[in-house]
Design a protein around this motif. Structure first.
Motif, short mmCIF file in Angstrom:
data_model
loop_
_atom_site.label_atom_id
_atom_site.label_comp_id
_atom_site.label_asym_id
_atom_site.label_seq_id
_atom_site.Cartn_x
_atom_site.Cartn_y
_atom_site.Cartn_z
N HIS A 314 -30.61 8.75 -8.97
CA HIS A 314 -31.28 9.27 -10.15
C HIS A 314 -32.65 8.62 -10.32
N ASP A 315 -32.93 7.60 -9.50
CA ASP A 315 -34.22 6.94 -9.63
C ASP A 315 -35.18 7.47 -8.57
N TRP A 316 -36.31 6.79 -8.39
CA TRP A 316 -37.33 7.27 -7.46
C TRP A 316 -37.28 6.54 -6.13
N SER A 317 -36.25 5.76 -5.91
CA SER A 317 -36.16 4.98 -4.69
C SER A 317 -35.52 5.79 -3.58
N LEU A 379 -34.45 19.44 -11.56
CA LEU A 379 -34.93 18.46 -12.54
C LEU A 379 -33.92 17.34 -12.73
N ILE A 380 -34.42 16.13 -12.92
CA ILE A 380 -33.63 15.03 -13.46
C ILE A 380 -34.32 14.57 -14.73
N ASN A 381 -33.54 14.15 -15.70
CA ASN A 381 -34.11 13.71 -16.96
C ASN A 381 -33.08 12.89 -17.72
N CYS A 382 -33.50 12.29 -18.83
CA CYS A 382 -32.60 11.52 -19.67
C CYS A 382 -33.19 11.49 -21.07
N HIS A 392 -44.00 11.14 -9.91
CA HIS A 392 -43.59 10.73 -8.57
C HIS A 392 -42.52 11.66 -8.01
N ARG A 393 -41.45 11.88 -8.75
CA ARG A 393 -40.38 12.76 -8.30
C ARG A 393 -39.58 13.20 -9.51
N LYS A 394 -39.31 14.47 -9.61
CA LYS A 394 -38.56 14.95 -10.75
C LYS A 394 -37.31 15.73 -10.34
N THR A 395 -37.02 15.77 -9.04
CA THR A 395 -35.83 16.47 -8.58
C THR A 395 -34.76 15.48 -8.15
#
Length: 682
Positions: A314-317, A379-382, A392-395
């Motif tokens: 869920h992160d950008w790593s 999409l990912i969100n919280c 950076h990345r939203k998927t």
């Protein structure tokens, strides 16, 4: 008094991309409105003496288009950095209808105190609507089609707020409706489940109260206006192996067809519940009053919700890699960074069965301990970042595993997860395998795909986790990653090539065939039948090897011929048991056979095989002996030190024997001792 100063703002007057020491902020707080606001906001969250633990604060870069909260990171003193005082991420924000003198402090809503808070449910409805309705911008998501949403063979009818009974429902063939699936941790004994004895009673009514996690899922479904809910322990007859064999392989359809999946990340078991997250209060904001150039107002300050950082994928790593392997720098810098990271919050996402549940679900609502999150194919969100712009990345990284993620990566990530029963190693991935088969029309064999089988055979057990691994031939043959109970990894393809060499696995070895029937049971994606083999042809070399006791434990001297010099190799044993057997051999040097999977000028690598059967069969149509082998290890030259920016001058032991030169690979010795053979590997 200044609005902003050179300490807290860029030359353009923007509060962004700054690193400010606490000492400097203290000195400037009475001279600058912004410095005063930053000081008061941090103090409101951590107390007036926060400077004793933190050395500086950092304000990351943000775009002029970003309308979300201002992020401020607190970096602790080196002398107090520990797991108890990690890097802290704060958010400064205003209410949706409030204004401030600082454009960088954007609007946001409060994180709900529980999963049924009005703001949380409103956001969940917004996420669902934007993903399921056509024309809402979710290019990677298909609009929800009720006509194609076939109900599973059994679901729970959760009733309504006015009629809140719960019962097991058997849909008619082809019946369609919205339904929600629950992804949860069993956590030992489940208080209630469907079995042969209570099945008929559950069709009338399921006794209350339900376990808290189940009841929370029922409440969410009702609030979202969805009548049907799927929970594995209630929708599959748990004491019937026959029922399990029929319904377990249907996971791809169950999760893939769900309107949404509820991921109970905050619940350690079925009794814990997930709506009243134990850490939601940490996101409760502190209020900071300010007065700037005659403008009075309020700014809210809270700790940033941690779901995006603590939920795998869920992160950008980069997915599936440890923190230490993702960053580069001196050892002390890496160690400090690792200490600053928060531990994973979602025990649910460490479970093997949940991997395919997250991948297959088109939409997932994550209920974490601190906030609620969202994950779909677009999409990912919280909650804490719902109003922020993502650059950076939203998927979702994990959603790519359905079609875009290499299967070798899928295997690496999946095998790092925990299974209560190791015999589920292939079954718990069968839903994803079935879904990918429909997309690729490839042939699935023992957890691998025929079109890429040569690449997928070159796995190795991860070290040191392989020390506790055991071989499970009742699950899969030795050549399959599913035969060992530990994480497995694949070599980076570019790391296996030397300058000017061609693709290392496209050498002169081939897979000629396999049995028609390779699986046991009703599912074509489950356990393999005993004796499942691959018929292969390749260059085999009998070798002697012995351990280099003065070097790395993985280092062995391998000798293709007793008259030739030995070469230093790394042998990645499939299990420590196999390593022990080889080490305790009565022979002076243990003798095995290597299938070479590379050719010169690439470094020699291959599959180390042992235990040849004395009852060699015949190659069909030739009458020639057909030798049988079992795989025991993956053998490679020592890894070369490539592009290391910070070599450790004291680490002499690890550097010994690493810089192997092409002329030291001794290909002439391999080539004069090799023979092209057909054989079977079991």
């Amino acid at each position: 008094m200044l609005f902003t100063c050179s300490l807290c703002a860029s030359p353009e007057g923007r509060i962004a991309n700054r690193r400010i020491t606490i000492e400097a902020l203290w000195a400037q707080r009475h001279q600058c409105y912004t410095c005063r606001l930053l000081w008061d906001g941090v103090a409101a969250v951590h107390g007036d003496e926060f400077f004793k633990n933190f050395e500086c604060l950092s304000i990351p870069w943000r775009s002029l288009k970003d309308t979300g909260p201002l992020r401020v990171d607190l970096i602790p003193h080196e002398k107090v950095t520990s797991s108890s005082i990690p890097r802290t991420r704060l958010q400064f924000y205003r209410g949706p209808n409030d204004t401030t003198a600082w454009p960088e402090i954007g609007a946001s809503t409060h994180v709900g105190l529980n999963g049924l808070s009005h703001s949380t449910l409103e956001l969940a409805h917004k996420w669902l609507k934007s993903c399921t309705l056509p024309g809402e911008g979710h290019s990677s998501c298909k609009a929800f089609d009720l006509k194609r949403s076939f109900l599973p063979a059994r679901v729970l009818d959760v009733g309504t707020k006015q009629s809140p009974s719960v019962r097991l429902y058997l849909p008619q063939d082809g019946e369609t409706a919205q339904y929600i699936a629950l992804s949860h941790c069993w956590g030992g004994k489940t208080p209630i489940m469907t079995n042969k004895q209570n099945f008929q009673g559950h069709l009338q009514s399921i006794s209350q109260p339900l376990p808290t996690t189940f009841n929370d899922a029922v409440l969410v479904a009702r609030e979202l206006g969805v009548r049907f809910l799927w929970i594995d322990s209630l929708c599959i007859i748990q004491d019937s192996p026959e029922d399990w064999a029929v319904h377990a392989p249907q996971m791809a359809k169950v999760y893939g067809g769900a309107y949404a999946t509820i991921a109970a990340d905050a619940a350690k078991d079925s009794a814990a519940g997930f709506l009243s997250g134990c850490r939601r209060h940490l996101s409760s904001p502190k209020t900071v009053a300010f007065s700037c150039d005659g403008h009075d107002g309020l700014v809210y300050v809270r700790k940033r919700g941690s779901l995006a950082y603590q939920l795998p994928y869920h992160d950008w790593s980069e997915p599936g890699r440890s923190i230490a392997s993702r960053i580069r720098g001196p050892k002390e810098v890496v160690d400090r960074f690792c200490r600053e990271q928060e531990p994973p919050e979602s025990g649910l996402s460490t479970r093997g069965w949940v991997f395919q549940e997250r991948v297959l679900s088109p939409r997932t609502l994550h209920f974490g301990g601190a906030e609620t999150g969202w994950e779909c194919r677009s999409l990912i969100n919280c909650e804490c970042s719902a109003s922020s712009m993502r650059y950076h990345r939203k998927t979702s990284l994990l959603k790519r595993a359905l079609s875009k993620m290499a299967w070798t990566t899928v295997v690496e990530e999946y095998t790092r997860l925990r299974l209560t029963f190791e015999e589920d190693r292939l079954v718990a991935l069968s839903g994803l395998a079935e879904a990918r088969k429909h997309l690729s029309n490839d042939i699935y064999i023992a957890g691998m795909w025929l079109n890429n089988l040569k690449r997928e055979l070159l796995w190795r057990s991860d070290v040191p986790t392989a020390k506790s691994a055991v071989r499970r031939l009742d699950i899969a043959p030795t050549w399959s990653w599913a035969s060992v109970t530990c994480p497995v990894v694949y070599e980076d393809q570019t790391a296996t090539q030397s300058t000017g060499s061609t693709d290392t696995i496209e050498s002169n070895w081939d897979i000629l065939g396999f049995p028609n029937n390779t699986v046991s049971g009703t599912s074509s994606f489950g356990k393999c039948v005993a004796g499942t083999y691959l018929r292969m042809r390749g260059y085999l070399v009998e070798v002697n090897f012995w351990r280099d006791i003065d070097a790395d434990p993985l280092h062995y001297y391998v000798q293709p011929n007793k008259r030739d010099s030995a070469i230093l190799f790394q042998i990645f044993w499939d299990t420590s048991e196999l390593e022990s057997i080889s080490a305790s051999s009565d022979d002076e040097h243990t003798r095995y056979t290597v299938l070479l999977v590379t050719r010169a000028p690439a470094p020699p690598r291959g599959l180390l095989m042992g235990c040849p059967s004395e009852n060699a069969s015949q190659i069909p149509g030739t009458g020639e002996p057909h030798q049988k082998y079992q795989r025991v290890a993956y053998i490679v030259p020592p890894r070369r030190r490539r592009g290391c920016d910070w070599p450790d001058p004291e680490d002499t032991a690890s550097a010994e024997g690493v810089n192997v030169q092409p002329e030291e690979w001794n290909w002439p010795s391999w080539q004069k001792n090799e023979s092209l053979q057909e054989f079977r590997i079991f």
